[in-house]
Design a protein around this motif. Structure first.
Motif, PDB file in Angstrom:
ATOM      1  N   HIS A 116       0.841  -1.198   0.000  1.00 25.37           N
ATOM      2  CA  HIS A 116       0.000   0.000   0.000  1.00 25.37           C
ATOM      3  C   HIS A 116       0.879   1.252   0.000  1.00 25.37           C
ATOM      4  O   HIS A 116       2.084   1.183   0.203  1.00 25.37           O
ATOM      5  CB  HIS A 116      -0.935  -0.021   1.201  1.00 25.37           C
ATOM      6  CG  HIS A 116      -1.830  -1.217   1.243  1.00 25.37           C
ATOM      7  ND1 HIS A 116      -2.866  -1.411   0.348  1.00 25.37           N
ATOM      8  CD2 HIS A 116      -1.840  -2.301   2.055  1.00 25.37           C
ATOM      9  CE1 HIS A 116      -3.476  -2.555   0.616  1.00 25.37           C
ATOM     10  NE2 HIS A 116      -2.873  -3.118   1.646  1.00 25.37           N
ATOM     11  N   GLY A 117       0.265   2.368  -0.206  1.00 26.05           N
ATOM     12  CA  GLY A 117       1.009   3.615  -0.199  1.00 26.05           C
ATOM     13  C   GLY A 117       1.544   3.973  -1.569  1.00 26.05           C
ATOM     14  O   GLY A 117       1.249   3.334  -2.590  1.00 26.05           O
ATOM     15  N   GLU A 118       2.356   5.004  -1.619  1.00 26.97           N
ATOM     16  CA  GLU A 118       2.913   5.477  -2.872  1.00 26.97           C
ATOM     17  C   GLU A 118       3.925   4.480  -3.429  1.00 26.97           C
ATOM     18  O   GLU A 118       4.734   3.935  -2.687  1.00 26.97           O
ATOM     19  CB  GLU A 118       3.597   6.831  -2.660  1.00 26.97           C
ATOM     20  CG  GLU A 118       2.631   7.987  -2.488  1.00 26.97           C
ATOM     21  CD  GLU A 118       1.761   8.191  -3.721  1.00 26.97           C
ATOM     22  OE1 GLU A 118       2.317   8.202  -4.845  1.00 26.97           O
ATOM     23  OE2 GLU A 118       0.538   8.321  -3.559  1.00 26.97           O
ATOM     24  N   ARG A 163       5.187  -2.146  -3.530  1.00 26.15           N
ATOM     25  CA  ARG A 163       4.536  -1.423  -4.623  1.00 26.15           C
ATOM     26  C   ARG A 163       5.565  -0.538  -5.305  1.00 26.15           C
ATOM     27  O   ARG A 163       6.270   0.244  -4.656  1.00 26.15           O
ATOM     28  CB  ARG A 163       3.367  -0.594  -4.089  1.00 26.15           C
ATOM     29  CG  ARG A 163       2.439  -0.047  -5.172  1.00 26.15           C
ATOM     30  CD  ARG A 163       1.104   0.351  -4.587  1.00 26.15           C
ATOM     31  NE  ARG A 163       0.211   0.823  -5.627  1.00 26.15           N
ATOM     32  CZ  ARG A 163      -0.139   2.089  -5.794  1.00 26.15           C
ATOM     33  NH1 ARG A 163       0.311   3.026  -4.967  1.00 26.15           N
ATOM     34  NH2 ARG A 163      -0.965   2.447  -6.762  1.00 26.15           N
ATOM     35  N   ARG A 183       6.861   1.549  -9.242  1.00 34.38           N
ATOM     36  CA  ARG A 183       6.519   2.120 -10.551  1.00 34.38           C
ATOM     37  C   ARG A 183       7.767   2.050 -11.412  1.00 34.38           C
ATOM     38  O   ARG A 183       8.866   2.411 -10.956  1.00 34.38           O
ATOM     39  CB  ARG A 183       6.032   3.562 -10.401  1.00 34.38           C
ATOM     40  CG  ARG A 183       5.686   4.234 -11.725  1.00 34.38           C
ATOM     41  CD  ARG A 183       5.145   5.636 -11.516  1.00 34.38           C
ATOM     42  NE  ARG A 183       3.813   5.606 -10.940  1.00 34.38           N
ATOM     43  CZ  ARG A 183       3.432   6.309  -9.880  1.00 34.38           C
ATOM     44  NH1 ARG A 183       4.308   7.090  -9.265  1.00 34.38           N
ATOM     45  NH2 ARG A 183       2.194   6.241  -9.426  1.00 34.38           N
ATOM     46  N   THR A 219       2.697   0.413 -12.983  1.00 37.32           N
ATOM     47  CA  THR A 219       2.642   0.389 -11.516  1.00 37.32           C
ATOM     48  C   THR A 219       2.170  -0.985 -11.080  1.00 37.32           C
ATOM     49  O   THR A 219       1.223  -1.541 -11.657  1.00 37.32           O
ATOM     50  CB  THR A 219       1.681   1.462 -10.974  1.00 37.32           C
ATOM     51  OG1 THR A 219       2.117   2.748 -11.426  1.00 37.32           O
ATOM     52  CG2 THR A 219       1.662   1.453  -9.451  1.00 37.32           C
TER      53      THR A 219
END
Length: 255
Positions: A53-55, A77, A79, A150
């Protein structure tokens, strides 16, 4: 004088006693193993919750790929930006959960993503049903140029004795294994992990990303209690069996 029948009755319990003791040890071992699995599962769930979770952050740089460890990075997570090498798209057979009814058979599309520095990260772009395995059936699904993905970092899929052998010549794959796919296509400097794309829509609606399920079942305590309960039941049954064998003849008869 001691009756000769008594020692014979006691000796008759030796083999059943050994068998019961072995079974008891196995049952206790299974219960303890389930408690260990419970601790492992709870740690994994906490790890997934903390990382997924989160950025999104950046992937581990190529300079650190040789020392990459799943326990330190999986489910984080991230990108990543690069260019897809669609000619090396590898459809990996699998099932996708259906909203209703049985799971849907199809393929997960593992596609190399070339980064700006030339290194490659495999991306599981998502799921397509069997009838869309051929890219010609979904011409809009392969975007050209630079793209940003992402998703979650994933370790290579582990094979088991029931996993069929891959068929690189026929482009048929049965495990999401970046190293195997890279070797088949002669790709170098490939990440030891892959990125599981999230549910961001793809051009032409296919493939469907975001298929990973982060809610893991944790029934190990229930299983442990079951094994321990069976072990206690075994003790009770053996005690009753031994009592029946050792009680004096006629002690259970009505006078």
């Amino acid at each position: 004088m001691t009756s000769p029948a008594a020692p014979r009755s006691a000796r008759s319990l030796i083999l059943p006693g050994i068998a019961a003791l072995v079974a008891f040890a196995i049952l206790i071992g299974l219960g303890t193993w389930q408690l260990q699995r419970k601790a492992w599962k709870e740690s994994l769930i906490a790890q997934i919750e903390a990382r997924s979770h989160g950025e999104p952050g950046a992937i581990v740089p190529p300079s650190d790929w040789s020392t990459w460890r799943a326990q330190d990075d999986e489910f984080r997570r991230v990108r990543v930006t690069g260019t897809f090498l669609h000619r090396f798209e590898a459809p990996v057979y699998g099932l996708a959960p259906a909203q209703r009814g049985a799971p849907v058979q199809g393929y997960y599309l593992m596609t190399p993503l070339r980064l700006q520095d030339g290194a490659i990260v495999m991306v599981n772009r998502g799921f397509v049903p069997t009838e869309l395995r051929d890219p010609a059936t979904r011409p809009q699904s392969q975007p050209e140029g630079e793209v940003t993905v992402t998703g979650l970092v994933r370790a290579p899929e582990e094979r088991n004795p029931f996993t069929p052998e891959d068929d690189p010549a026929g482009n048929r794959w049965f495990a999401r294994d970046p190293a195997s796919i890279a070797r088949a296509h002669g790709l170098e400097q490939v990440a030891p992990f892959y990125v599981e794309a999230d549910a961001t829509p793809n051009p032409g609606e296919w493939p469907k990303g975001g298929q990973i399920r982060l809610e893991l079942p944790n029934n190990h305590l229930q299983y442990a209690v079951t094994w321990y309960g069976i072990a206690l039941t075994l003790v009770g049954v053996f005690i009753a069996f031994a009592w029946q064998r050792l009680r004096p003849p006629g002690s259970g008869e009505l006078k």
